[in-house]
Design a protein around this motif. Structure first.
Motif, PDB file in Angstrom:
ATOM      1  N   GLN A  68       1.160  -1.777  -0.014  1.00 33.45           N
ATOM      2  CA  GLN A  68      -0.259  -0.411  -0.101  1.00 33.45           C
ATOM      3  C   GLN A  68       0.978   1.295  -0.066  1.00 33.45           C
ATOM      4  O   GLN A  68       1.378   1.996   0.924  1.00 33.45           O
ATOM      5  CB  GLN A  68      -0.970   0.152   1.073  1.00 33.45           C
ATOM      6  N   PRO A  69       1.161   1.355  -1.075  1.00 37.54           N
ATOM      7  CA  PRO A  69       2.924   2.274  -1.158  1.00 37.54           C
ATOM      8  C   PRO A  69       2.270   3.813  -1.451  1.00 37.54           C
ATOM      9  O   PRO A  69       2.911   4.091  -2.374  1.00 37.54           O
ATOM     10  CB  PRO A  69       3.669   1.968  -2.122  1.00 37.54           C
ATOM     11  N   TRP A  70       1.157   4.101  -0.791  1.00 37.32           N
ATOM     12  CA  TRP A  70       0.671   5.829  -0.775  1.00 37.32           C
ATOM     13  C   TRP A  70       0.044   6.316  -0.556  1.00 37.32           C
ATOM     14  O   TRP A  70      -0.096   5.582   1.061  1.00 37.32           O
ATOM     15  CB  TRP A  70      -0.860   4.878  -1.829  1.00 37.32           C
ATOM     16  N   HIS A  71      -0.285   7.554  -0.841  1.00 39.10           N
ATOM     17  CA  HIS A  71      -0.897   8.442   1.014  1.00 39.10           C
ATOM     18  C   HIS A  71      -1.692   9.653   0.077  1.00 39.10           C
ATOM     19  O   HIS A  71      -1.171  10.147  -1.001  1.00 39.10           O
ATOM     20  CB  HIS A  71       0.756   8.965   1.566  1.00 39.10           C
ATOM     21  N   PHE A  72      -2.435   9.757   0.425  1.00 36.01           N
ATOM     22  CA  PHE A  72      -3.218  11.144   0.009  1.00 36.01           C
ATOM     23  C   PHE A  72      -3.592  11.449   0.973  1.00 36.01           C
ATOM     24  O   PHE A  72      -3.400  11.563   1.865  1.00 36.01           O
ATOM     25  CB  PHE A  72      -4.401  10.657  -0.219  1.00 36.01           C
ATOM     26  N   VAL A  73      -3.497  13.435   0.677  1.00 38.06           N
ATOM     27  CA  VAL A  73      -3.660  14.569   0.857  1.00 38.06           C
ATOM     28  C   VAL A  73      -5.228  15.361   0.842  1.00 38.06           C
ATOM     29  O   VAL A  73      -4.549  15.634  -0.188  1.00 38.06           O
ATOM     30  CB  VAL A  73      -2.543  15.365   0.868  1.00 38.06           C
ATOM     31  N   ALA A  74      -6.221  14.942   0.942  1.00 37.50           N
ATOM     32  CA  ALA A  74      -7.151  15.803   0.711  1.00 37.50           C
ATOM     33  C   ALA A  74      -7.336  17.052   0.954  1.00 37.50           C
ATOM     34  O   ALA A  74      -6.732  17.479   2.277  1.00 37.50           O
ATOM     35  CB  ALA A  74      -8.496  15.189   1.572  1.00 37.50           C
ATOM     36  N   VAL A  75      -7.018  18.767   0.189  1.00 38.18           N
ATOM     37  CA  VAL A  75      -7.144  19.465   0.838  1.00 38.18           C
ATOM     38  C   VAL A  75      -8.278  20.232   0.237  1.00 38.18           C
ATOM     39  O   VAL A  75      -8.607  20.652  -0.554  1.00 38.18           O
ATOM     40  CB  VAL A  75      -5.909  20.049   0.145  1.00 38.18           C
ATOM     41  N   SER A  76      -8.677  20.783   1.918  1.00 42.04           N
ATOM     42  CA  SER A  76      -9.594  22.176   0.909  1.00 42.04           C
ATOM     43  C   SER A  76      -9.489  23.225   1.990  1.00 42.04           C
ATOM     44  O   SER A  76     -10.362  24.267   1.287  1.00 42.04           O
ATOM     45  CB  SER A  76     -10.915  21.745   2.041  1.00 42.04           C
ATOM     46  N   SER A  77      -8.370  23.628   2.641  1.00 40.42           N
ATOM     47  CA  SER A  77      -7.820  25.172   3.088  1.00 40.42           C
ATOM     48  C   SER A  77      -7.959  26.190   1.609  1.00 40.42           C
ATOM     49  O   SER A  77      -7.004  25.890   1.073  1.00 40.42           O
ATOM     50  CB  SER A  77      -7.061  24.994   3.362  1.00 40.42           C
ATOM     51  N   GLN A  78      -8.597  27.186   1.889  1.00 40.04           N
ATOM     52  CA  GLN A  78      -8.413  27.693   0.536  1.00 40.04           C
ATOM     53  C   GLN A  78      -6.534  28.559   0.745  1.00 40.04           C
ATOM     54  O   GLN A  78      -6.361  28.692  -0.656  1.00 40.04           O
ATOM     55  CB  GLN A  78      -9.172  29.660   1.365  1.00 40.04           C
ATOM     56  N   SER A  79      -6.180  28.703   1.651  1.00 38.50           N
ATOM     57  CA  SER A  79      -4.901  28.631   1.935  1.00 38.50           C
ATOM     58  C   SER A  79      -3.737  28.001   1.424  1.00 38.50           C
ATOM     59  O   SER A  79      -2.686  28.591   0.501  1.00 38.50           O
ATOM     60  CB  SER A  79      -4.291  29.815   2.910  1.00 38.50           C
TER      61      SER A  79
END
Ligand code: IYR
Length: 224
Positions: A68-79
Motif C-alpha cells: 500500500q505504497p501511497w499517501h493521500f492528502v485531501a485539501v480544502s483549505s483556501q490558503s
C-alpha cells in the motif's frame, strides 16, 4: 530469516448468474463512459465523508506485496489551495513557454489547456496522491515497496472511478515538475508526488473537448 507464517480466511464472494453478470457489466460500462475530465469547477461544497470514502476505496486497491505504497492528502483549505495554485502556475508557465516540445504542445492543443489553473482554487477539494518508495517503521527501519508506480496508478484509477460514481467530476492534474507539493503539504523526502486530483462539481455550462475514446475493437484483441 524468512517468516513462513500465513493466515488465511474464507473469501467473501458473491457468485452471480450470467444475466446478472452481463447486466452489471453493461451498467458499469455506461456509467464509466459518462466520465469526463473537466477543467472548470463550481465552488459548491462537497462533504468531507464523500472524499474520505473515495480515498478509502482507493486504499482498497491491490498493491505489490500489499505494501500500500501511497499517501493521500485531501485539501480544502483556501490558503493551501492558493499556495498550490501559485506554485503550479510557476511551473506550468515554464512548461508552456519553453519546456514543452512543439510536438507536446500540438498534442495538448485539442484539450485547450494553458498555464492558468484557477480550478486549483475554485474546486472544493484537491487530493494530492503521493507514492512511497519505501516505508519507515517506528525504529526508522526501511521496508522496501514493490511495483510502486503500478500500485499507485491502480489506486488512483479506483479513486477517479469512486468520485465519478458518487457524482463528482475530477481533473487529473500533473503540474510538471510537482515536487513543490511535498513542501507545501509537509510530506517526507521519500514520498514522490504522483498526481493532483481536482474534485468537485463542474461549473455550470461546462464544456469538454469533443474527443473520442478508442472503440473496443481498436483497443483490444482476442485469442479465443
Ligand atoms: N501539466 C500541464 C500540461 C498537460 C499535459 C498533459 I500530457 C495533459 O493531458 C494535460 C495537460 C497542464 O496541466 O496543463
Amino acid at each position: 530469516m524468512v517468516s513462513k507464517e500465513h493466515n488465511f480466511k474464507p473469501l467473501e464472494f458473491e457468485y452471480r448468474d450470467e444475466p446478472s453478470l452481463i447486466e452489471r457489466s453493461e451498467q458499469f460500462l455506461s456509467l464509466m463512459k459518462k466520465r469526463r475530465t473537466v477543467r472548470s469547477f463550481s465552488s459548491r461544497k462537497v462533504p468531507e465523508s464523500v472524499i474520505a470514502n473515495a480515498i478509502e476505496i482507493a486504499g482498497s486497491a491491490p498493491s505489490g506485496a500489499n505494501m500500500q505504497p501511497w499517501h493521500f492528502v485531501a485539501v480544502s483549505s483556501q490558503s493551501v489551495k492558493k499556495q498550490i495554485r501559485e506554485a503550479a502556475e510557476i511551473e506550468e508557465r515554464k512548461l508552456y513557454e519553453h519546456r514543452a516540445s512543439d510536438e507536446w504542445l500540438d498534442a495538448l492543443a485539442p484539450l485547450g489547456t494553458d498555464a492558468n489553473k484557477p480550478f486549483l482554487e475554485t474546486a472544493p477539494w484537491l487530493i494530492a496522491v503521493f507514492a512511497q518508495k519505501f516505508t519507515l517503521d517506528d525504529q526508522g527501519k526501511k521496508h522496501k515497496h514493490y511495483y510502486t508506480p503500478e500500485s499507485v496508478g491502480i489506486a488512483t484509477g479506483f479513486l477517479i472511478a469512486a468520485l465519478h460514481q458518487a457524482g463528482l467530476a475530477t481533473l487529473t492534474h500533473t503540474p510538471s515538475p510537482m515536487s513543490f507539493l511535498r513542501t507545501v503539504l509537509d510530506r517526507p523526502e521519500h514520498e514522490k508526488p504522483f498526481l493532483l486530483l481536482v474534485a468537485g462539481y463542474p461549473a455550470e455550462n461546462t464544456t469538454v473537448p469533443d474527443i473520442e475514446k478508442k472503440s473496443a475493437e481498436m483497443l483490444m484483441s482476442w485469442k479465443t
